[in-house]
Design a protein around this motif. Structure first.
Motif, PDB file in Angstrom:
ATOM      1  N   VAL A   1       6.099 -10.597 -11.316  1.00  0.00           N
ATOM      2  CA  VAL A   1       6.778 -10.568 -12.614  1.00  0.00           C
ATOM      3  C   VAL A   1       6.574  -9.215 -13.291  1.00  0.00           C
ATOM      4  CG1 VAL A   1       6.733 -11.514 -14.952  1.00  0.00           C
ATOM      5  CG2 VAL A   1       6.723 -13.050 -12.981  1.00  0.00           C
ATOM      6  N   GLU A   2       5.358  -8.703 -13.258  1.00  0.00           N
ATOM      7  CA  GLU A   2       5.077  -7.425 -13.919  1.00  0.00           C
ATOM      8  C   GLU A   2       5.859  -6.282 -13.271  1.00  0.00           C
ATOM      9  OE1 GLU A   2       0.885  -6.955 -13.829  1.00  0.00           O
ATOM     10  OE2 GLU A   2       0.482  -8.600 -15.238  1.00  0.00           O
ATOM     11  N   ALA A   3       5.966  -6.307 -11.942  1.00  0.00           N
ATOM     12  CA  ALA A   3       6.716  -5.247 -11.264  1.00  0.00           C
ATOM     13  C   ALA A   3       8.210  -5.349 -11.584  1.00  0.00           C
ATOM     14  CB  ALA A   3       6.487  -5.331  -9.756  1.00  0.00           C
ATOM     15  N   TYR A   4       8.762  -6.568 -11.560  1.00  0.00           N
ATOM     16  CA  TYR A   4      10.175  -6.755 -11.891  1.00  0.00           C
ATOM     17  C   TYR A   4      10.452  -6.352 -13.340  1.00  0.00           C
ATOM     18  CZ  TYR A   4      11.059  -9.370  -7.548  1.00  0.00           C
ATOM     19  OH  TYR A   4      11.220  -9.745  -6.239  1.00  0.00           O
ATOM     20  N   TRP A   5       9.564  -6.777 -14.239  1.00  0.00           N
ATOM     21  CA  TRP A   5       9.733  -6.438 -15.653  1.00  0.00           C
ATOM     22  C   TRP A   5       9.710  -4.918 -15.842  1.00  0.00           C
ATOM     23  CZ3 TRP A   5       7.137  -3.790 -19.451  1.00  0.00           C
ATOM     24  CH2 TRP A   5       7.558  -4.012 -20.769  1.00  0.00           C
ATOM     25  N   LYS A   6       8.837  -4.242 -15.091  1.00  0.00           N
ATOM     26  CA  LYS A   6       8.707  -2.784 -15.209  1.00  0.00           C
ATOM     27  C   LYS A   6      10.024  -2.090 -14.869  1.00  0.00           C
ATOM     28  CE  LYS A   6       6.300   1.189 -15.285  1.00  0.00           C
ATOM     29  NZ  LYS A   6       5.632   1.734 -16.495  1.00  0.00           N
TER      30      LYS A   6
ATOM     31  N   ARG B   1      16.316  -8.418 -13.137  1.00  0.00           N
ATOM     32  CA  ARG B   1      16.649  -9.424 -14.139  1.00  0.00           C
ATOM     33  C   ARG B   1      17.011 -10.752 -13.490  1.00  0.00           C
ATOM     34  NH1 ARG B   1      21.936  -9.984 -17.874  1.00  0.00           N
ATOM     35  NH2 ARG B   1      22.525 -11.161 -16.029  1.00  0.00           N
ATOM     36  N   ALA B   2      17.669 -10.677 -12.320  1.00  0.00           N
ATOM     37  CA  ALA B   2      18.066 -11.906 -11.624  1.00  0.00           C
ATOM     38  C   ALA B   2      16.863 -12.725 -11.175  1.00  0.00           C
ATOM     39  CB  ALA B   2      18.934 -11.555 -10.419  1.00  0.00           C
ATOM     40  N   LYS B   3      15.706 -12.071 -11.021  1.00  0.00           N
ATOM     41  CA  LYS B   3      14.515 -12.767 -10.535  1.00  0.00           C
ATOM     42  C   LYS B   3      13.683 -13.408 -11.645  1.00  0.00           C
ATOM     43  CE  LYS B   3      14.864 -11.999  -6.106  1.00  0.00           C
ATOM     44  NZ  LYS B   3      13.805 -11.383  -5.321  1.00  0.00           N
ATOM     45  N   LEU B   4      13.984 -13.063 -12.904  1.00  0.00           N
ATOM     46  CA  LEU B   4      13.121 -13.484 -14.000  1.00  0.00           C
ATOM     47  C   LEU B   4      13.835 -14.451 -14.940  1.00  0.00           C
ATOM     48  CD1 LEU B   4      11.593  -9.976 -14.842  1.00  0.00           C
ATOM     49  CD2 LEU B   4      10.534 -11.810 -13.498  1.00  0.00           C
ATOM     50  N   GLU B   5      13.011 -15.314 -15.549  1.00  0.00           N
ATOM     51  CA  GLU B   5      13.533 -16.215 -16.584  1.00  0.00           C
ATOM     52  C   GLU B   5      12.465 -16.418 -17.648  1.00  0.00           C
ATOM     53  OE1 GLU B   5      14.471 -19.915 -14.784  1.00  0.00           O
ATOM     54  OE2 GLU B   5      12.408 -20.346 -14.182  1.00  0.00           O
TER      55      GLU B   5
ATOM     56  N   LEU C   1      10.895  -3.255  -4.911  1.00  0.00           N
ATOM     57  CA  LEU C   1      10.325  -3.657  -3.618  1.00  0.00           C
ATOM     58  C   LEU C   1       8.887  -4.141  -3.778  1.00  0.00           C
ATOM     59  CD1 LEU C   1      11.748  -0.865  -1.284  1.00  0.00           C
ATOM     60  CD2 LEU C   1      12.413  -3.272  -1.354  1.00  0.00           C
ATOM     61  N   LEU C   2       8.161  -3.537  -4.719  1.00  0.00           N
ATOM     62  CA  LEU C   2       6.803  -4.004  -4.979  1.00  0.00           C
ATOM     63  C   LEU C   2       6.831  -5.430  -5.510  1.00  0.00           C
ATOM     64  CD1 LEU C   2       3.788  -3.145  -5.076  1.00  0.00           C
ATOM     65  CD2 LEU C   2       4.181  -2.423  -7.450  1.00  0.00           C
ATOM     66  N   GLY C   3       7.745  -5.701  -6.455  1.00  0.00           N
ATOM     67  CA  GLY C   3       7.871  -7.058  -6.974  1.00  0.00           C
ATOM     68  C   GLY C   3       8.261  -8.043  -5.887  1.00  0.00           C
ATOM     69  N   LEU C   4       9.177  -7.634  -5.006  1.00  0.00           N
ATOM     70  CA  LEU C   4       9.614  -8.514  -3.929  1.00  0.00           C
ATOM     71  C   LEU C   4       8.473  -8.816  -2.965  1.00  0.00           C
ATOM     72  CD1 LEU C   4      11.917 -10.003  -2.513  1.00  0.00           C
ATOM     73  CD2 LEU C   4      12.477  -7.854  -1.337  1.00  0.00           C
ATOM     74  N   ALA C   5       7.683  -7.792  -2.625  1.00  0.00           N
ATOM     75  CA  ALA C   5       6.545  -8.015  -1.726  1.00  0.00           C
ATOM     76  C   ALA C   5       5.552  -8.980  -2.350  1.00  0.00           C
ATOM     77  CB  ALA C   5       5.883  -6.679  -1.396  1.00  0.00           C
ATOM     78  N   TYR C   6       5.233  -8.777  -3.630  1.00  0.00           N
ATOM     79  CA  TYR C   6       4.297  -9.688  -4.302  1.00  0.00           C
ATOM     80  C   TYR C   6       4.879 -11.099  -4.394  1.00  0.00           C
ATOM     81  CZ  TYR C   6       0.980  -6.061  -5.751  1.00  0.00           C
ATOM     82  OH  TYR C   6       0.018  -5.084  -5.771  1.00  0.00           O
TER      83      TYR C   6
ATOM     84  N   ALA D   1       0.826  -1.207   0.000  1.00  0.00           N
ATOM     85  CA  ALA D   1       0.000   0.000   0.000  1.00  0.00           C
ATOM     86  C   ALA D   1       0.865   1.263   0.000  1.00  0.00           C
ATOM     87  CB  ALA D   1      -0.934  -0.007   1.210  1.00  0.00           C
ATOM     88  N   LEU D   2       1.921   1.260   0.802  1.00  0.00           N
ATOM     89  CA  LEU D   2       2.822   2.410   0.855  1.00  0.00           C
ATOM     90  C   LEU D   2       3.511   2.636  -0.489  1.00  0.00           C
ATOM     91  CD1 LEU D   2       4.500   1.887   4.352  1.00  0.00           C
ATOM     92  CD2 LEU D   2       3.090   3.840   3.679  1.00  0.00           C
ATOM     93  N   ILE D   3       3.971   1.548  -1.109  1.00  0.00           N
ATOM     94  CA  ILE D   3       4.681   1.669  -2.390  1.00  0.00           C
ATOM     95  C   ILE D   3       3.744   2.186  -3.471  1.00  0.00           C
ATOM     96  CG2 ILE D   3       5.865   0.382  -4.203  1.00  0.00           C
ATOM     97  CD1 ILE D   3       6.819  -1.547  -1.950  1.00  0.00           C
ATOM     98  N   GLU D   4       2.567   1.604  -3.561  1.00  0.00           N
ATOM     99  CA  GLU D   4       1.635   2.025  -4.608  1.00  0.00           C
ATOM    100  C   GLU D   4       1.197   3.479  -4.412  1.00  0.00           C
ATOM    101  OE1 GLU D   4      -1.409  -0.963  -4.473  1.00  0.00           O
ATOM    102  OE2 GLU D   4      -0.358  -2.252  -5.921  1.00  0.00           O
ATOM    103  N   GLU D   5       1.112   3.895  -3.150  1.00  0.00           N
ATOM    104  CA  GLU D   5       0.775   5.301  -2.871  1.00  0.00           C
ATOM    105  C   GLU D   5       1.840   6.241  -3.426  1.00  0.00           C
ATOM    106  OE1 GLU D   5       0.231   8.260   1.019  1.00  0.00           O
ATOM    107  OE2 GLU D   5       0.418   6.094   1.291  1.00  0.00           O
TER     108      GLU D   5
END
Length: 823
Positions: free
Chosen positions: A799-804, A819-823, A784-789, A758-762
């Motif tokens: 994935v969408e947050a990391y890709w962004k 990039r390290a989180k995605l394949e 951080l949003l990708g990590l929380a999700y 909520a804080l990040i999206e705000e």
């Protein structure tokens, strides 16, 4: 002017503080940059969400304008003198024995040397092709987390480039994604083979970012190593080098703790600092006293911490300055950037189970180079600290007075420097004496160097000095002499201004008004075509031509008469007659007060004031400023809050401890200040501990983390501040206000992922439409949003947050991590 005044609920604060103390004992929540001891699994359990309190901005009311007039009575407060005392005793004779020198070691050769490398990523990172729909989350493991930390360490060193002067801001900033990678690893895998190395990596990154959060942990490791090796400093040094630190100095000292036993003063600094062991340029660090306790174990006690990765200069010396038989630690630290230098000399001595500091911040050097030395009187044998200030071409002597090291005398290269320093320090009697001597000994040959109008300038200043002492007749006599017989009739500007002064001056109550008129007369001699872009530096030749002196050739301010100094003097010495207040005194003196607010700012039960007044600082400006006037036994203390429009003012008092310690929070327009209410000898005063004098939208005081903290929200515009918000909390142990990362704390310390999202999206919503989103940290927010999700098990959202962040901010360190989180 709009006003709001509020106070935090004391019962609520007390309850929150009790919870805070329990939280400290249970989970180290005071270390906001270190990870929680609670492990998170691949799909972590979500703890109950704490809903933050959002206090709406209350309606504000307008202040009336004050127009009262009362004649003040000004008197000069004489300068206090102190009797020098001396406590004789045996002098220790410590020797400087540094540890083995460290040479030819480069940080790139020492990164992560204690584990086998797995599969570090290659750098740089190219933007992704395709869309997020084609990607998925990698299977993550402890080895993956270690790989990522190592990669981010390499990424940081790839940005270890010189900038202006000694600036390595890119290297410093590159530590931020690395710190997140470390927090992620320690939170997710609290038990791991390489976690000790990981914590050293965190300590090194915190040091580079000038954060002290890892210092207590570093000291624990030093104590453990010393006790394991029987106090062997060679082994300790090797151990520290392996972990990106080293011993800058090691000085054996006898009787440091007043027990006639041996101890050692260590200074621990970063291996990433500039220079070799003997270099003058270091980034400061931890200065520790090492000794054996009564149980035979080595323990480290902090003497001073000076964290400044860039521009820093420091020196350390051991001596018995006050000659009481117990050594003093003299620590000199400061910064050097280009031609700008600033140094402070502190003197520490062990008393009452702590290293107390006895200079009170008085010993400062503002010039390059900053030279100082310890001297000894050939007559009395008393020691002193002597500093050489090349800006004013002066030396100052500081000596032990029984309670502190205080300036006892100054020596100047010439009388003009002395006059300017005394006048600037409001030492009126000394300035007057210096001016008299200069005028009586002035020689025509001096005109070539300083200007033919300088004697009249000095006579005018002498007249003003007499006025500040309440000696109106002397003031008039001296200034009348300029009108009757100017030093050089070819330069009549000061004589004409003196005549205007006398037209407005009858007694000391008229000083401000008369000075303002005289200065306006001098200003009118400048051609109107030059006034709009008038610059005293660029137009020095014009000043010499028109006025007979250019000012800056010997550091005199060419204001002729500075209302700002007179305003300060009036306030400091004001004693309003019965039934009147300080505003009456100021208005009668000719000071225009456009707004005012009566409020007890320091909670001492006495009425203080917030005012906006036309206290001009220079030529051609309105000079309106906002001031805090705090009542005291001797008059009023003065604080300048800048020169905003004062459309609104908001004040709040905030409790920070169970013992009743308080902070005063003040927002004036887009500026925000935090003052600590201190008390000494029964007198309360304000100590400025946070200054945010730009782009502040609003502030909030919250308790939803179990402790009080302040959140400052900024106005989003294209400016150098580049902040959405920042948070501060009071450190009970250290006794100061320090910043902490609200989002990282919520994620890593509390494990409250839903609130973190909520804080990040705000914050991200506030950045929509801004071109420089990376400058405001959008890349960090998206990671951080990708990590929380990811931890919440919402793979597609992660994935969408990391890709962004990878796609939109490919140059960022967070793109490397995404990039390290995605394949």
């Amino acid at each position: 002017m709009l006003v709001h005044y509020r106070m935090a609920n004391s019962k609520f604060v007390l309850f929150g503080l009790i919870c805070f103390m329990l939280l400290i004992c249970g989970c180290r929540s005071d270390q906001t940059d270190t990870a929680s001891s609670t492990p998170l699994t691949e799909t972590p359990t979500i703890p109950p969400t704490l809903t933050p309190s959002r206090t709406p901005i209350p309606t504000k009311t307008r202040l009336p304008t004050r127009t009262k007039t009362i004649v003040p009575s000004l008197t000069l407060i004489p300068t206090n003198t102190q009797t020098l005392t001396r406590t004789p005793g045996p002098s220790p004779t410590p020797t400087l024995t540094p540890t083995s020198r460290i040479a030819n070691l480069h940080p790139n050769d020492l990164v992560f040397p204690t584990h086998e490398l797995f599969n570090p990523l290659s750098l740089p990172v190219a933007p992704p092709e395709g869309s997020a729909d084609e990607l998925s989350l990698k299977s993550w493991s402890y080895n993956s987390a270690i790989d990522l930390i190592y990669t981010m360490d390499q990424y940081a060193y790839a940005h270890n480039l010189d900038g202006a002067s000694s600036d390595r801001s890119r290297f410093r900033n590159a530590q931020s994604p690395k710190i997140i990678a470390i927090q992620e690893a320690l939170t997710r895998y609290p038990v791991g083979n390489y976690n000790q190395d990981v914590k050293w990596q965190l300590a090194a990154s915190n040091f580079i970012q000038n954060k002290t959060v890892s210092n207590a942990w570093i000291i624990e490791q030093i104590e453990d190593k010393l006790n394991q090796t029987g106090g062997n400093l060679e082994i300790l040094e090797s151990f520290l080098i392996r972990n990106k630190f080293f011993i800058h100095r090691a000085t054996p000292v006898n009787n440091l703790f007043g027990d006639f036993k041996d101890a050692t003063v260590l200074e621990i600094t970063s291996l990433d600092s500039y220079g070799s062991y003997d270099s003058y340029y270091f980034s400061g660090g931890l200065v520790l006293a090492i000794r054996k306790n009564n149980l035979g174990r080595y323990e480290a006690t902090t003497i001073v911490t000076h964290m400044n990765f860039e521009y820093a200069i420091d020196q350390l010396q051991i001596d018995d300055l006050n000659q009481n038989g117990q050594p003093d630690v003299i620590y000199v630290y400061g910064a050097h950037s280009g031609s700008m230098c600033s140094f402070e000399i502190n003197v520490f001595e062990w008393q009452d189970n702590e290293f107390k500091e006895f200079t009170d911040g008085q010993i400062e050097i503002r010039t390059c180079p900053g030279e100082w030395q310890i001297g000894e009187s050939p007559i009395t044998g008393e020691k002193f600290i002597k500093i050489m200030d090349y800006w004013y071409e002066r030396t100052e002597i500081f000596q032990w007075t029984g309670e502190s090291y205080t300036a006892v005398r100054q020596e100047f290269a010439n009388g003009l420097n002395a006059f300017e320093v005394f006048l600037g320090n409001m030492e009126v009697s000394k300035a007057a004496a210096e001016a008299l001597e200069l005028i009586s000994s002035w020689d025509k040959s001096d005109d070539t160097e300083y200007g033919p109008g300088v004697p009249d300038y000095l006579r005018f200043q002498l007249g003003v000095a007499y006025g500040l002492q309440g000696e109106s007749r002397k003031a008039q006599t001296n200034i009348q002499a300029i009108v009757a017989e100017p030093y050089n009739a070819d330069y009549p500007a000061i004589a004409n201004a003196s005549e205007v002064f006398l037209e407005n001056y009858q007694n000391s109550q008229d000083l401000y008004r008369a000075c303002k008129a005289a200065k306006a007369s001098l200003w009118d001699t400048i051609p109107s075509s030059r006034q709009a872009n008038f610059d005293m530096y660029d137009d020095s030749e014009l000043l010499l031509e028109l006025w007979g002196f250019e000012g800056y050739s010997f550091y005199l301010m060419p204001y002729l008469c500075n209302e700002y100094d007179i305003f300060r003097y009036i306030v400091s010495n004001a004693k309003p007659p019965r039934g009147k207040d300080i505003l009456d005194v100021l208005v009668d003196a000719g000071i225009t007060i456009t707004d005012s607010l009566a409020v007890d700012l320091d909670l001492d039960g006495k009425q203080d004031w917030l005012i906006r007044a036309d206290t001009s600082l220079g030529y051609g400006s309105t000079g309106r400023s906002t001031w805090m006037l705090l009542s005291s036994d001797r008059g009023y203390d003065l604080y300048n809050l800048g020169g905003g429009e004062l459309e609104s003012i908001e004040i709040e008092h905030m409790s920070i401890s169970q013992s009743g310690e308080m902070l005063t929070l003040v927002q004036e327009d887009d500026s925000f200040y935090v003052f600590q209410i201190d008390e000494e000898d029964g007198k309360k005063f304000l100590n400025l501990i946070l200054d945010r004098s730009y782009n502040v939208d609003r502030f909030e005081v919250n308790m939803d983390k179990g402790f009080p903290y302040i959140t400052i929200y900024y106005i989003l515009e294209e400016s150098y501040t580049r902040r959405i918000f920042e948070t501060y909390r009071w450190d009970l142990e250290k006794g100061y206000l320090r910043s902490f990362d609200l989002i990282a704390y919520t994620m890593f310390d509390e494990g409250n992922l839903e609130e973190a999202v909520a804080l990040i999206e705000e914050q991200l919503a506030k950045l929509e439409g801004l071109e420089d989103q990376a400058g405001y940290g959008a890349d960090r927010y998206y990671y951080l949003l990708g990590l929380a999700y990811e931890w919440m098990g919402e793979e597609r959202a992660a994935v969408e947050a990391y890709w962004k962040v990878w796609h939109d901010f490919p140059e960022s360190g967070y793109a490397v991590m995404a990039r390290a989180k995605l394949e």
